[in-house]
Design an enzyme around this catalytic site. Sequence first.
Site, PDB file in Angstrom:
ATOM      1  N   PRO A 152     109.605  18.781  52.111  1.00 38.34           N
ATOM      2  CA  PRO A 152     108.135  18.854  52.115  1.00 38.34           C
ATOM      3  C   PRO A 152     107.416  17.970  51.096  1.00 38.34           C
ATOM      4  CG  PRO A 152     109.086  20.817  51.113  1.00 38.34           C
ATOM      5  CD  PRO A 152     110.228  20.026  51.642  1.00 38.34           C
TER       6      PRO A 152
ATOM      7  N   HIS B 247      90.528  14.970  50.481  1.00 36.93           N
ATOM      8  CA  HIS B 247      91.069  14.505  49.192  1.00 36.93           C
ATOM      9  C   HIS B 247      91.223  12.990  49.215  1.00 36.93           C
ATOM     10  CE1 HIS B 247      92.913  18.443  47.449  1.00 36.93           C
ATOM     11  NE2 HIS B 247      91.698  18.613  47.919  1.00 36.93           N
TER      12      HIS B 247
ATOM     13  N   LYS C 173     104.865  15.626  55.245  1.00 33.75           N
ATOM     14  CA  LYS C 173     104.922  14.938  56.528  1.00 33.75           C
ATOM     15  C   LYS C 173     105.288  15.821  57.733  1.00 33.75           C
ATOM     16  CE  LYS C 173     103.601  10.990  55.349  1.00 33.75           C
ATOM     17  NZ  LYS C 173     102.178  11.265  55.272  1.00 33.75           N
TER      18      LYS C 173
ATOM     19  N   TYR D 159     101.462   8.100  52.387  1.00 29.69           N
ATOM     20  CA  TYR D 159     100.935   9.466  52.225  1.00 29.69           C
ATOM     21  C   TYR D 159      99.766   9.706  53.185  1.00 29.69           C
ATOM     22  CZ  TYR D 159     100.210  13.865  49.780  1.00 29.69           C
ATOM     23  OH  TYR D 159     100.117  15.207  49.473  1.00 29.69           O
TER      24      TYR D 159
ATOM     25  N   TYR E 102     101.509  16.489  41.629  1.00 27.62           N
ATOM     26  CA  TYR E 102     102.958  16.461  41.794  1.00 27.62           C
ATOM     27  C   TYR E 102     103.553  16.252  40.404  1.00 27.62           C
ATOM     28  CZ  TYR E 102     102.539  15.929  46.896  1.00 27.62           C
ATOM     29  OH  TYR E 102     102.270  16.127  48.223  1.00 27.62           O
TER      30      TYR E 102
HETATM   31  C1  PHB Z   1     101.010  22.590  50.563  1.00 27.56           C
HETATM   32  O1  PHB Z   1      99.823  22.682  50.205  1.00 27.56           O
HETATM   33  O2  PHB Z   1     101.595  23.563  51.083  1.00 27.56           O
HETATM   34  C2  PHB Z   1     101.748  21.327  50.363  1.00 27.56           C
HETATM   35  C3  PHB Z   1     101.067  20.219  49.893  1.00 27.56           C
HETATM   36  C4  PHB Z   1     101.746  19.026  49.696  1.00 27.56           C
HETATM   37  C5  PHB Z   1     103.101  18.955  49.941  1.00 27.56           C
HETATM   38  C6  PHB Z   1     103.780  20.065  50.428  1.00 27.56           C
HETATM   39  C7  PHB Z   1     103.099  21.255  50.641  1.00 27.56           C
HETATM   40  O3  PHB Z   1     103.769  17.805  49.706  1.00 27.56           O
END
Ligand code: PHB
Length: 390
Positions: free
Chosen positions: A292, A72, A296, A384, A200
């Site tokens: 989450p 990505h 990280k 990130y 997000y």
């Molecule tokens: C996930 O795909 O489980 C995932 C992706 C990004 C995050 C947290 C979890 O910030």
Amino acid sequence: MRTQVGIVGAGPAGLLLSQLLHLQGIETVILERRSREYVEGRIRAGVLEQGTVDLLEEAQVGARMRRLGLVHEGIEISFRGERHRIDFRALTGKTVTVYGQTEITRDLIAARLGAGGKIVFEAEDVSVHDFDRDRPKIRFRKDGRARELVCDFIGGCDGFHGVCRGSVPQDALTVHERTYPFAWLGILSQTPPVSDELIYCHHERGFALFSMRSPGLSRLYIQCAPDESLDQWPDARIWDELRARLGGDAAAALQSGPSLEKSVTPMRSFVAEPMRFGRLFLAGDAAHIVPPTGAKGLNLAVADVRVLARALAEFYASGRSDLIEAYSDTCVRRVWKAQRFSWWMTSMLHRFPGRNPFEDQLQLAELDYVTGSKAASTALAENYVGLPLQ
Ligand code: PHB
Ligand code: APR
């Protein structure tokens, strides 16, 4: 039983430590409380920093990741009903890879067992002893029989609820902790992701995250109450809520399907330091937890293990212990940077119950700034994709 490094826990931290040490000719035994099936079935996060990908390659467990991982080049942030892209490649020259922790765990277990590595699954009543002396011991029960593993060092890779951290004298440990007034309800669904990249979503109904595992498998989260009961959330209600928080055309395009897994993840920031006591090293979730939102947790565990494997390899090769002595300081500095980023992402994107309208406006202003300013979006992007490993 005797080995060089005894490892408690067969999560990504313990397994990768074992694999990296094996490649340096160092013998390990892993003691894991759960069964292999349980460990390989656990659904966890799935975004890998470039440094994590590189280390998994170096550890010779990159073949499936290379084939199935999704590279990505950015993420999207949705707020006030509009989506904004943060272009990691343009801003940092780096990318992330979406590849589930479940798959990494399977790859590592296959590699360890394939090379004759020893993992004792369903080890009961594991306890660690004498790590303030030269010959630490790990006691456990297997098939009802008491066993003892004598080793040079212990890797405490047994996660947040493990035994290693709690075995350290309380006055030797400083704990920093923050809990958040919400949790994430996650589902895994056999449906195509609504977008090529993660979204997000900031929304007045609460945060939502649209993630994925493969072109046919979506991983979705919604902010919920910390004590939320899954009984209150039949699949149809989750999809309605996801649609409401996503909004726009994408909501109409979102395909729903039955959930393969459903769980509630509490949100916590936690650091225990130092991460070493004599010959016991804490690594991964055993030493720290991040909420989450910044993706990280796994990456931090991998970074700890990289530092630890190098320190132990140096010790066995030359007898030098300076890297061992520096282990905690080296890791903790990076841990705090990841804590800061995870806390910041969490604060920027979630709805805080009881917050006043002034703070709500500040949150929107922050989102405007992060998505509108090159300097601010670069700050998000470089965290990130992962800060330098050391
Ligand atoms: C996930 O795909 O489980 C995932 C992706 C990004 C995050 C947290 C979890 O910030
Ligand atoms: N005895 C033996 N094994 C134990 C014990 C114990 N008393 N307690 C816990 N374990 C095992 C757990 O069953 C688990 O398999 O230790 C392992 C810890 O693994 P994780 O919780 O996955 O922690 P870690 O390896 O540090 O992985 C890092 O990154 O994405 C995040 O939180 C996520 O697990 C992930 C973490």
